[in-house]
Design a protein around this motif. Structure first.
Motif, PDB file in Angstrom:
ATOM      1  N   THR A 173      -9.279   0.889   3.249  1.00 37.24           N
ATOM      2  CA  THR A 173      -9.234  -0.561   3.447  1.00 37.24           C
ATOM      3  C   THR A 173     -10.631  -1.127   3.254  1.00 37.24           C
ATOM      4  N   GLY A 175     -13.158  -4.315   3.067  1.00 37.65           N
ATOM      5  CA  GLY A 175     -13.280  -5.674   3.566  1.00 37.65           C
ATOM      6  C   GLY A 175     -14.694  -5.961   4.012  1.00 37.65           C
ATOM      7  N   ARG A 185     -14.128 -13.753  -0.472  1.00 38.88           N
ATOM      8  CA  ARG A 185     -12.753 -13.402  -0.842  1.00 38.88           C
ATOM      9  C   ARG A 185     -12.796 -12.145  -1.700  1.00 38.88           C
ATOM     10  N   THR A 187     -10.749  -9.477  -4.348  1.00 39.52           N
ATOM     11  CA  THR A 187      -9.672  -9.260  -5.321  1.00 39.52           C
ATOM     12  C   THR A 187      -9.946  -7.951  -6.051  1.00 39.52           C
ATOM     13  N   GLU A 217      -2.562  -3.295  -1.978  1.00 40.40           N
ATOM     14  CA  GLU A 217      -2.183  -4.680  -1.793  1.00 40.40           C
ATOM     15  C   GLU A 217      -3.335  -5.421  -1.131  1.00 40.40           C
ATOM     16  N   THR A 218      -3.357  -6.712  -1.322  1.00 43.69           N
ATOM     17  CA  THR A 218      -4.326  -7.586  -0.660  1.00 43.69           C
ATOM     18  C   THR A 218      -3.646  -8.266   0.516  1.00 43.69           C
ATOM     19  N   SER A 219      -4.378  -8.442   1.580  1.00 36.68           N
ATOM     20  CA  SER A 219      -3.815  -9.055   2.781  1.00 36.68           C
ATOM     21  C   SER A 219      -4.937  -9.726   3.565  1.00 36.68           C
ATOM     22  N   ASP A 229     -10.493 -11.314   4.603  1.00 37.12           N
ATOM     23  CA  ASP A 229      -9.757 -10.911   3.401  1.00 37.12           C
ATOM     24  C   ASP A 229     -10.002  -9.429   3.152  1.00 37.12           C
ATOM     25  N   ILE A 231      -8.561  -5.572   1.114  1.00 36.83           N
ATOM     26  CA  ILE A 231      -7.767  -4.889   0.092  1.00 36.83           C
ATOM     27  C   ILE A 231      -7.521  -3.471   0.592  1.00 36.83           C
TER      28      ILE A 231
END
Length: 468
Positions: A173, A175, A185, A187, A217-219, A229, A231
């Motif tokens: 993860t 972030g 942000r 992506t 997935e992004t969340s 944000d 990923i």
């Protein structure tokens, strides 16, 4: 009281934004690339997020290549991997006109002089000791690319039940540690299929593990009133089981095969129990030697550990079966005890017919031939009787008066009694041998049935886990 301070802060941020907007890089005529003085102005503002309008978040693109799986520690539930990480973001103050700067469109700058997004992996459990790349590439449009090598020690829920055919699914993860969704942000820079394909090229021929797939997935992570944000990448890896099949499963299968073949040893003439005890001792030594190859964890026991334990239990059961058969075969030595009637009916008749026990030829003769044999034995004169017949014509007085003849009669009587006892012992021994052989055949088939069912269950469970 609050209005003047709010006005001063708003005016200050506005003046700072206007000032930063005028910080585009300049170039001198006759020189290629931006000047040192203009870049130094940007370096002095390393503490500020490089955005003209601070209400607009900085877009950071992330991609990585899984280069190697360095270690999987099942006991501590830790996965150690080596990643090639690539970050992209836009620095709005590192912008210059490539035509005015001699056609220079890209330069390298020291990463310690620039603002870098504080991207971390939330599952990390140890410090990164890999070599850091000290430079980044900066495009004339302000886009920065930072390539770095990352030795990632992360926590992962490792499932070892299907070892050595296990498939692990670990998450990475990414972030920001401090900046919320309003500032940074995230992506993905590449599609998940492209990252998976690039990783398979490098991981295909390295080490014990092979890459199955990478997806993600992004969340948004919420904590109180703040949002981050993130990923999440799921890395699915599968163990190559050849080493464990050759070193663990095949030797164990060979020992079990030898244990099965030991039932063909004749129990009445060979010490089968000693052979099986030696086999159990060898299997125990094998387990002690191969114990380092088995994963250990407090969450559960791998299926292969259960397999070894059951194999050892089956060997012990086969040893107990041999002890029972040996005891039955030596039952005739207990004062020539006869076979009970219920044993003859249950074992020698019904069970023998059920397991298709092959009787010896002398026991399966037709009744007529066996009757004629008994008649022949009845009509055939006994050697002892034939020797006593001439003595009967001498009269009892003569026999009793001659000591030698009396001794001969006594010896002949003892010989006859001994031959009769030996014949009875042989008959009893033959009966008990057939009882032992029938039980041995029955228990051997039950043992084969248990091993076959057990092998089918183990194979099916492994196949289910492999297909998953």
């Amino acid at each position: 009281m609050r209005q003047p301070w709010r006005f001063i802060l708003t005016s200050g941020f506005f003046l700072l934004a206007v000032y930063l907007c005028q910080c585009d890089l300049t170039c001198k005529e006759g020189h290629s690339g931006p000047t040192y003085e203009s870049m130094q102005t940007v370096f002095d503002r390393i503490s500020f997020r490089p955005a003209v309008n601070l209400s607009n978040p900085t877009i950071t693109n992330i991609s990585f290549t899984l280069y190697a799986v360095l270690g999987v520690n099942e006991k501590t539930q830790i996965l150690t991997t080596f990643l090639w990480l690539r970050l992209y973001w836009h620095h709005q103050f590192l912008v210059w006109d490539s035509d005015a700067c001699g056609g220079v469109t890209r330069i390298s700058l020291p990463v310690k002089e620039l603002w870098v997004p504080d991207i971390i992996v939330y599952e990390f459990v140890d410090d990164d000791v890999s070599q850091q790349c000290p430079y980044v590439y900066v495009n004339h449009t302000g886009h920065i690319r930072w390539d770095r090598m990352l030795r990632l020690v992360s926590a992962c829920n490792l499932e070892i039940f299907s070892f050595p055919f296990d498939v692990q699914n670990c998450s990475f993860t990414f972030g920001s540690y401090m900046h919320t969704i309003k500032d940074v942000r995230l992506t993905p820079a590449l599609s998940f299929e492209e990252m998976s394909g690039n990783s398979k090229q490098y991981l295909e021929a390295s080490g014990e593990w092979e890459l199955v797939n990478i997806y993600g997935e992004t969340s948004v992570l919420k904590f109180g009133i703040d949002e981050w944000d993130i990923i999440t990448f799921w890395v699915v890896i599968k163990r190559r089981p050849v080493l464990y099949v050759v070193n663990l499963l095949i030797p164990s299968s060979f020992l079990m095969l030898i244990d099965i073949l030991s039932f063909y040893l004749p129990p009445h003439s060979v010490d089968r129990a000693s052979f099986k005890m030696t086999l159990i001792l060898g299997y125990t030594v094998f387990l002690l030697i191969m114990n380092d190859l088995l994963p250990s964890t407090a969450n559960g026991t791998p299926l292969i550990g259960i397999y070894f334990s059951v194999c050892l239990a089956l060997m012990v059961i086969s040893l107990l079966e041999t002890v029972i058969i040996t005891n039955v075969l030596h039952s005739n030595s207990k004062k020539y005890r006869e076979v009970p009637h219920w044993v003859r009916v249950v074992i020698l008749k019904h069970i023998a017919r059920m397991i298709c026990y092959q009787w010896p030829e002398e026991l399966v003769q037709p009744s007529a031939s066996r009757g004629s044999t008994q008649d022949d034995k009845t009509d055939r004169p006994n050697p002892t009787t034939s020797m006593l017949i001439p003595l009967l014509f001498l009269g009892p007085g003569v026999v009793s008066s001659v000591p030698e003849l009396r001794q001969i009669c006594q010896d002949l009587s003892d010989l006859r009694a001994h031959l009769t006892s030996m014949q009875k012992e042989g008959v009893l021994q033959e009966q008990w041998c057939h009882v032992g052989y029938v039980l041995d055949f029955l228990l051997f088939r039950i043992y084969l049935l248990l091993i076959s069912c057990y092998a089918m269950v183990i194979i099916c469970m492994w196949c289910i886990w492999i297909n998953q």
